[in-house]
Design a protein around this motif. Structure first.
Motif, short mmCIF file in Angstrom:
data_model
loop_
_atom_site.label_atom_id
_atom_site.label_comp_id
_atom_site.label_asym_id
_atom_site.label_seq_id
_atom_site.Cartn_x
_atom_site.Cartn_y
_atom_site.Cartn_z
N VAL A 157 40.38 42.11 38.51
CA VAL A 157 41.09 41.43 39.60
C VAL A 157 40.11 40.73 40.52
O VAL A 157 40.31 39.57 40.93
N LEU A 158 39.01 41.41 40.87
CA LEU A 158 38.01 40.81 41.75
C LEU A 158 37.33 39.61 41.10
O LEU A 158 37.09 38.59 41.75
N ILE A 159 37.05 39.71 39.80
CA ILE A 159 36.41 38.59 39.11
C ILE A 159 37.36 37.40 39.02
O ILE A 159 36.98 36.24 39.25
N ALA A 160 38.65 37.65 38.69
CA ALA A 160 39.63 36.57 38.59
C ALA A 160 39.81 35.87 39.93
O ALA A 160 39.90 34.64 40.00
N HIS A 161 39.85 36.67 41.00
CA HIS A 161 39.98 36.06 42.32
C HIS A 161 38.76 35.21 42.66
O HIS A 161 38.87 34.13 43.24
N ALA A 162 37.55 35.70 42.29
CA ALA A 162 36.33 34.94 42.60
C ALA A 162 36.30 33.63 41.83
O ALA A 162 35.87 32.60 42.35
N LEU A 163 36.77 33.64 40.58
CA LEU A 163 36.74 32.42 39.78
C LEU A 163 37.78 31.40 40.23
O LEU A 163 37.60 30.19 40.03
N THR A 164 38.89 31.88 40.80
CA THR A 164 39.96 30.96 41.23
C THR A 164 39.84 30.57 42.70
O THR A 164 40.60 29.72 43.17
N ALA A 165 38.93 31.23 43.42
CA ALA A 165 38.79 30.92 44.84
C ALA A 165 38.12 29.56 45.00
O ALA A 165 37.19 29.22 44.27
N GLU A 166 38.59 28.79 45.95
CA GLU A 166 38.02 27.46 46.18
C GLU A 166 36.69 27.55 46.92
O GLU A 166 35.85 26.66 46.78
N ALA A 167 36.49 28.58 47.71
CA ALA A 167 35.25 28.75 48.46
C ALA A 167 34.76 30.18 48.29
O ALA A 167 35.52 31.10 48.00
N SER A 168 33.44 30.35 48.51
CA SER A 168 32.80 31.68 48.46
C SER A 168 32.96 32.34 47.11
O SER A 168 33.19 33.55 47.01
N THR A 169 32.87 31.56 46.04
CA THR A 169 32.99 32.15 44.69
C THR A 169 31.84 33.12 44.42
O THR A 169 32.04 34.23 43.89
N GLY A 170 30.61 32.72 44.81
CA GLY A 170 29.46 33.60 44.57
C GLY A 170 29.55 34.90 45.33
O GLY A 170 29.18 35.98 44.82
N ALA A 171 30.05 34.83 46.57
CA ALA A 171 30.16 36.05 47.37
C ALA A 171 31.15 37.03 46.77
O ALA A 171 30.91 38.24 46.73
N TRP A 172 32.28 36.53 46.27
CA TRP A 172 33.26 37.42 45.64
C TRP A 172 32.74 37.99 44.32
O TRP A 172 33.01 39.15 44.00
N LEU A 173 32.02 37.16 43.57
CA LEU A 173 31.43 37.70 42.33
C LEU A 173 30.38 38.77 42.63
O LEU A 173 30.18 39.70 41.83
N ALA A 174 29.71 38.64 43.78
CA ALA A 174 28.68 39.62 44.12
C ALA A 174 29.25 41.00 44.38
O ALA A 174 28.56 42.01 44.21
N VAL A 175 30.52 41.08 44.81
CA VAL A 175 31.13 42.39 45.09
C VAL A 175 32.09 42.81 43.99
O VAL A 175 32.72 43.87 44.10
N ALA A 176 32.22 42.01 42.94
CA ALA A 176 33.19 42.34 41.88
C ALA A 176 32.76 43.57 41.08
O ALA A 176 33.59 44.21 40.43
N TRP A 177 31.47 43.93 41.12
CA TRP A 177 30.99 45.07 40.32
C TRP A 177 31.18 46.40 41.02
O TRP A 177 30.89 47.46 40.44
N LEU A 178 31.66 46.41 42.26
CA LEU A 178 31.76 47.66 43.01
C LEU A 178 32.67 48.71 42.36
O LEU A 178 32.32 49.90 42.36
N PRO A 179 33.83 48.38 41.78
CA PRO A 179 34.63 49.44 41.14
C PRO A 179 33.91 50.13 39.99
O PRO A 179 33.94 51.37 39.87
N ILE A 180 33.24 49.33 39.13
CA ILE A 180 32.50 49.95 38.02
C ILE A 180 31.35 50.78 38.56
O ILE A 180 31.04 51.87 38.05
N ALA A 181 30.66 50.29 39.62
CA ALA A 181 29.57 51.05 40.21
C ALA A 181 30.07 52.36 40.79
O ALA A 181 29.39 53.39 40.71
N ALA A 182 31.28 52.34 41.40
CA ALA A 182 31.84 53.58 41.95
C ALA A 182 32.10 54.59 40.84
O ALA A 182 31.79 55.79 40.99
N LYS A 183 32.64 54.15 39.71
CA LYS A 183 32.87 55.06 38.58
C LYS A 183 31.54 55.62 38.06
O LYS A 183 31.44 56.79 37.69
N ALA A 184 30.51 54.75 38.02
CA ALA A 184 29.20 55.21 37.54
C ALA A 184 28.62 56.27 38.47
O ALA A 184 28.02 57.26 38.02
#
Length: 287
Positions: free
Chosen positions: A82-109
């Motif tokens: 969901v975070l990655i899809a939102h980052a790719l479809t966002a018109e602005a701040s795509t890099g910033a959203w991609l930078a936090v998209a890994w947080l759920p997987i990191a939390a599981k790790a």
């Protein structure tokens, strides 16, 4: 140590759930009523939280369930997607959203790391015992190394002293041999000289009239070896004979003789046996 592993996992899980809910509200809020988007976000976070709670309860009981683990990772993957899809479809701040998209997987790790720590954690008493064993092993190794170094130094000193003493002995022997060689050379010269015999004869003629002395000085030359005496070696005594002799000598007086007295009389009688065999025979007779 428990707090050091669980607090980062709890914090990253909370941030991931907030981000997931916010992204779902922003992403789906334009396409559907916001209450529906809220339900979708809460559903993702609620499923993730439920599976996580179930996994923790199983871990506390020392158990593990593969299906529950798969479901938990699935919710984490959905949140990340969901975070990655939102980052790719966002018109602005795509890099910033991609930078936090890994947080759920990191939390599981992080929860996985915390679970591994719980399965391998030791009590304070066990850790103290392990440290004591390791320290004892280090101490023994250090003592062994010091002993080996000391023995090596001692052996080196001994060899140096022996070598120096041998060198001194060799030098003394060389000087002695040189002195003896010169002395014998002088004697040989005196013995072979014509004037030496006449001078000695003129001196002794007045003391022993009518006797012409013959002067023979010692000659330094080869010697003939003395023939060694042929010694007959007595046959060795058997254990039985040795036992009988020991018992006979021991009881030759009353009270019975001590081992030292028996050994003295045994050898004085001309018998021969090693100290080891003689003492063994003594022990057999005393027993």
């Amino acid at each position: 140590m428990n707090a050091k592993t669980v607090l980062p996992a709890v914090g990253m899980t909370a941030v991931s759930m907030v981000l997931t809910l916010a992204v779902v509200m922003m992403w789906l809020g334009t396409a559907m009523p916001w209450p529906v988007a809220l339900v979708v976000g809460l559903g993702i976070d609620g499923g993730w939280l439920a599976t996580l709670a179930y996994e923790r309860r199983l871990a506390a009981q020392g158990d593990h369930s593969t299906p529950v683990t798969v479901v938990g990772w699935s919710f984490g993957a959905i949140a990340t997607g969901v975070l990655i899809a939102h980052a790719l479809t966002a018109e602005a701040s795509t890099g910033a959203w991609l930078a936090v998209a890994w947080l759920p997987i990191a939390a599981k790790a992080l929860w996985l790391v915390h679970g591994l720590w719980e399965r391998t954690a030791l009590t304070g008493e066990a850790l103290d015992a392990i440290q004591g064993i390791q320290q004892e092993a280090r101490d023994e190794a250090a003592v062994a190394r010091a002993r080996l170094r000391a023995e090596a130094t001692t052996e080196e000193t001994r060899l140096t002293a022996v070598t120096q003493a041998g060198a001194r002995v060799a030098r003394v022997q060389a000087r002695t041999a040189d002195t003896l060689s010169k002395a014998w050379s002088t004697l040989e010269t005196a013995r072979a000289g014509e004037d030496t015999g006449r001078a000695l004869t003129s001196v002794t003629t007045r003391v022993t009239p009518g006797v012409t002395p013959r002067w023979e000085l010692p000659v330094w030359g080869p010697t003939e070896p003395v023939t060694a005496f042929a010694l007959e070696t007595a046959p060795a005594l058997t254990d039985g004979e040795l036992d009988r002799l020991v018992d006979q000598i021991r009881h030759s007086e009353t009270p019975a003789l001590s081992y030292r007295e028996m050994a003295t009389r045994f050898r004085a009688a001309g018998h021969s046996a090693s100290e080891v065999r003689l003492r063994a025979a003594w022990k057999r007779m005393v027993a």
